[in-house]
Design a protein around this motif. Structure first.
Motif, PDB file in Angstrom:
ATOM      1  N   GLY B 170       0.831  -1.210   0.000  1.00 10.67           N
ATOM      2  CA  GLY B 170       0.000   0.000   0.000  1.00 10.67           C
ATOM      3  C   GLY B 170       0.857   1.249   0.000  1.00 10.67           C
ATOM      4  O   GLY B 170       0.582   2.204  -0.739  1.00 10.67           O
ATOM      5  N   LEU B 171       1.922   1.209   0.797  1.00 12.63           N
ATOM      6  CA  LEU B 171       2.789   2.384   0.928  1.00 12.63           C
ATOM      7  C   LEU B 171       3.507   2.671  -0.383  1.00 12.63           C
ATOM      8  O   LEU B 171       3.610   3.818  -0.833  1.00 12.63           O
ATOM      9  CB  LEU B 171       3.805   2.123   2.048  1.00 12.63           C
ATOM     10  N   GLN B 172       3.969   1.547  -1.020  1.00 11.62           N
ATOM     11  CA  GLN B 172       4.691   1.699  -2.290  1.00 11.62           C
ATOM     12  C   GLN B 172       3.763   2.279  -3.365  1.00 11.62           C
ATOM     13  O   GLN B 172       4.127   3.193  -4.096  1.00 11.62           O
ATOM     14  CB  GLN B 172       5.203   0.328  -2.729  1.00 11.62           C
ATOM     15  N   LYS B 173       2.555   1.722  -3.388  1.00 13.12           N
ATOM     16  CA  LYS B 173       1.574   2.197  -4.375  1.00 13.12           C
ATOM     17  C   LYS B 173       1.268   3.676  -4.162  1.00 13.12           C
ATOM     18  O   LYS B 173       1.237   4.479  -5.082  1.00 13.12           O
ATOM     19  CB  LYS B 173       0.287   1.367  -4.241  1.00 13.12           C
ATOM     20  N   TRP B 174       1.126   3.979  -2.900  1.00 14.06           N
ATOM     21  CA  TRP B 174       0.805   5.374  -2.570  1.00 14.06           C
ATOM     22  C   TRP B 174       1.960   6.300  -2.978  1.00 14.06           C
ATOM     23  O   TRP B 174       1.752   7.375  -3.546  1.00 14.06           O
ATOM     24  CB  TRP B 174       0.563   5.470  -1.054  1.00 14.06           C
ATOM     25  N   ALA B 175       3.215   5.816  -2.692  1.00 15.45           N
ATOM     26  CA  ALA B 175       4.379   6.646  -3.003  1.00 15.45           C
ATOM     27  C   ALA B 175       4.486   6.844  -4.517  1.00 15.45           C
ATOM     28  O   ALA B 175       4.756   7.954  -4.995  1.00 15.45           O
ATOM     29  CB  ALA B 175       5.640   5.967  -2.482  1.00 15.45           C
ATOM     30  N   LEU B 179       4.286  10.346  -6.296  1.00  7.38           N
ATOM     31  CA  LEU B 179       5.369  10.904  -7.099  1.00  7.38           C
ATOM     32  C   LEU B 179       4.880  11.279  -8.496  1.00  7.38           C
ATOM     33  O   LEU B 179       5.239  12.329  -9.042  1.00  7.38           O
ATOM     34  CB  LEU B 179       6.509   9.880  -7.204  1.00  7.38           C
ATOM     35  N   ARG B 180       4.046  10.367  -9.057  1.00 10.20           N
ATOM     36  CA  ARG B 180       3.521  10.643 -10.395  1.00 10.20           C
ATOM     37  C   ARG B 180       2.680  11.930 -10.385  1.00 10.20           C
ATOM     38  O   ARG B 180       2.863  12.820 -11.212  1.00 10.20           O
ATOM     39  CB  ARG B 180       2.664   9.454 -10.853  1.00 10.20           C
ATOM     40  N   ASP B 181       1.831  12.005  -9.414  1.00  7.24           N
ATOM     41  CA  ASP B 181       0.981  13.202  -9.293  1.00  7.24           C
ATOM     42  C   ASP B 181       1.829  14.454  -9.110  1.00  7.24           C
ATOM     43  O   ASP B 181       1.556  15.504  -9.697  1.00  7.24           O
ATOM     44  CB  ASP B 181       0.023  13.049  -8.094  1.00  7.24           C
ATOM     45  N   GLN B 182       2.840  14.303  -8.284  1.00 10.02           N
ATOM     46  CA  GLN B 182       3.713  15.446  -7.994  1.00 10.02           C
ATOM     47  C   GLN B 182       4.406  15.918  -9.270  1.00 10.02           C
ATOM     48  O   GLN B 182       4.494  17.108  -9.532  1.00 10.02           O
ATOM     49  CB  GLN B 182       4.796  15.049  -6.965  1.00 10.02           C
ATOM     50  N   LYS B 183       4.917  14.895 -10.049  1.00 15.07           N
ATOM     51  CA  LYS B 183       5.647  15.212 -11.278  1.00 15.07           C
ATOM     52  C   LYS B 183       4.751  15.955 -12.255  1.00 15.07           C
ATOM     53  O   LYS B 183       5.113  16.989 -12.814  1.00 15.07           O
ATOM     54  CB  LYS B 183       6.130  13.890 -11.902  1.00 15.07           C
ATOM     55  N   VAL B 184       3.542  15.370 -12.440  1.00 13.76           N
ATOM     56  CA  VAL B 184       2.581  15.990 -13.365  1.00 13.76           C
ATOM     57  C   VAL B 184       2.243  17.396 -12.894  1.00 13.76           C
ATOM     58  O   VAL B 184       2.250  18.359 -13.663  1.00 13.76           O
ATOM     59  CB  VAL B 184       1.303  15.112 -13.474  1.00 13.76           C
ATOM     60  N   GLY B 185       1.968  17.496 -11.621  1.00 11.96           N
ATOM     61  CA  GLY B 185       1.595  18.797 -11.041  1.00 11.96           C
ATOM     62  C   GLY B 185       2.712  19.798 -11.201  1.00 11.96           C
ATOM     63  O   GLY B 185       2.476  20.953 -11.583  1.00 11.96           O
ATOM     64  N   LEU B 186       3.959  19.333 -10.961  1.00  9.50           N
ATOM     65  CA  LEU B 186       5.104  20.227 -11.038  1.00  9.50           C
ATOM     66  C   LEU B 186       5.331  20.701 -12.469  1.00  9.50           C
ATOM     67  O   LEU B 186       5.603  21.891 -12.704  1.00  9.50           O
ATOM     68  CB  LEU B 186       6.336  19.477 -10.514  1.00  9.50           C
TER      69      LEU B 186
END
Lengths: 203, 279
Positions: B170-175, B179-186
């Motif tokens: 769960g933690l890995q999936k969440w991370a 990260l993907r969301d962060q990258k896209v957002g950034l």
């Protein structure tokens, strides 16, 4: 001194009601309670400066009324009769309090008078000043002897005639007037000690 | 009126309950005794102050408290205490009857028993048998507890491992998602920022060009007017200098003329011989 309100008029013209109550009409007795409760409560409140005690005295007065109104001699004697019940209950309660804790009462009375005499009377706020004045008057009344206090309250706040007060207290009219004279003089001294005169009242 | 009116009369006067004649007599006395008059005025003052102590509003109770006298002897503390003790004892006796309580005192033993008496089992048990039974029961209980502990530990460990795996996944999936969301957002943020910056720079340069153009225009106009003014002032200066020169030349000419006139006059006044000799 004693402004007559609609309630006062109703109280002073309730002969029929008193007659019915005297004949055992419970509804009429209930109406008499509604008419007179405020006056009797305020008499006791000014006498003791204590809400709970005043409520107790007022309730006891009307319990006695329910039980003994059939013994009332005549309708026009109702007012002095009712006040006599209240005054007797007040005196009895006062005696009970004194005998229960005479020393404390005396100390309190002494402190009470010292407090009245020493505390300065000053506040620029009018509302607060009015409340403060009421508080001082209440304490000053409580500094009087029970006889003087009863007469002052009956005359000044209950608007009773000297004859009626004499009848209630079972004494002569001259005694009533004398008690009133010395009671007012004592109050005057207490109020002067706190620099309270009519000058502080709003024009 | 020399005799002092008594307190009753003064009170009657204060409350306006005297006849006219009596009032007049009291007033006469008060005129003769100002200190009494002041005292009476003080009492009137006190009465006025008392009027400010208003009545309190109170709600009339719908039901008056019970008449205390009807309670009668219950008010006496001794009677109340005795009745209380009696009631407690009665209650205890009733309770004992209900639970069939039996208390027995025999040969230094106090025994209490509730309900039917149990029949004693036939035969007697020795102390060793009792000890063996207790030890056996304790051992059996201990073994049972051990088994339970093992079972519980195994279950707990397997559950723990399972939970840990689930948690890690769960933690890995969440991370990863994070990260993907962060990258896209950034990326979006930087893109937006660049666009905004470009817009700001373009706007700035356009505005600066307009400002500079206006400024240069103002500057050239100011310079031309300055030159005109300077030329005008130079012209005035040279004109004034010329006027000064002319004035000074006129003065010099006048002086010269005066000198010449004076020489001529001197020469003319000389005698003829002297003039000839000299020449």
């Amino acid at each position: 001194m004693y402004a007559e309100t609609i309630l006062d008029i109703a109280m002073n013209h309730s002969d029929t009601l008193i007659e019915k109550a005297k004949n055992g009409d419970r509804a009429a007795q209930g109406k008499l309670v509604n008419l007179w409760f405020k006056r009797i409560y305020n008499f006791a409140h000014k006498y003791f400066a204590d809400h709970d005690l005043a409520m107790e005295i007022a309730q006891e007065t009307f319990i006695v009324l329910h039980r003994k109104i059939c013994q009332l001699e005549s309708v026009d004697k109702f007012k002095p009769w009712l006040y006599r019940i209240t005054a007797n209950l007040c005196h009895a309660e006062s005696r009970k309090m004194q005998s229960a804790d005479r020393l404390r009462m005396n100390d309190d009375r002494q402190e009470h008078e010292e407090e009245i005499a020493s505390a300065p009377f000053y506040n620029p706020d009018k509302q607060f000043q009015r409340e403060e004045l009421q508080r001082v008057l209440q304490k000053a009344l409580n500094a009087l002897s029970t006889e003087q206090r009863a007469v002052v309250i009956m005359k000044e706040y209950e608007g009773l005639k000297f004859r009626e007060i004499a009848e209630i207290l079972s004494c002569s009219e001259n005694t009533v007037k004398s008690r009133l004279y010395y009671g007012l003089s004592h109050l005057r001294q207490i109020l002067l000690a706190k620099n309270i005169t009519t000058e502080i009242l709003e024009p | 009126m020399s005799d002092r009116p008594n307190e009753a009369m003064l009170i009657d006067y204060l409350y306006g309950e005297l006849s006219t004649a009596e009032s007049a007599r009291v007033e006469q006395y008060l005129r003769e005794h100002p200190e009494e008059k002041a005292k009476l005025a003080g009492l009137a003052d006190t009465r006025t102050l008392l009027t400010t102590y208003a009545d309190k509003e109170v709600i009339v109770p719908t039901v008056l408290e019970k008449d205390k006298k009807r309670v009668g002897s219950l008010q006496v503390p001794l009677v109340r205490w005795t009745l209380g003790v009696a009631a407690s004892i009665g209650l205890l006796l009733l309770l004992a009857y209900i639970v069939d309580l039996k208390i027995e005192l025999s040969s230094n033993e106090l025994s209490m028993q509730f309900g039917e008496q149990q029949e004693q089992p036939p035969g007697t048990v020795t102390m060793e048998q009792l000890q063996a039974t207790i030890s056996g029961a304790l051992e059996a209980n201990y073994e049972k507890q051990e088994q339970l502990m093992h079972t519980f530990r195994d279950e707990w460990e397997s559950k723990q491992a399972e939970d840990e795996k689930k948690y890690k996944d769960g933690l890995q999936k969440w991370a990863e998602n994070y990260l993907r969301d962060q990258k896209v957002g950034l990326g979006k943020y930087i893109e937006g920022l660049e666009q905004n910056q470009q817009q700001v720079i373009d706007t700035y340069f356009a505005h600066a060009a307009i400002q500079q153009q206006a400024y240069m225009k103002d500057l050239l106009m100011d310079f031309a007017s300055y030159m005109d003014e300077q030329r005008k002032q130079d012209k005035e200066f040279y004109l004034n200098r010329l006027i000064d020169l002319k004035i000074s030349s006129d003065i010099r000419q006048q002086e010269t003329e005066q000198v010449l006139t004076s020489i001529i006059n001197t020469v003319n006044n000389l005698p003829s011989e002297t003039t000839t000799q000299n020449f």
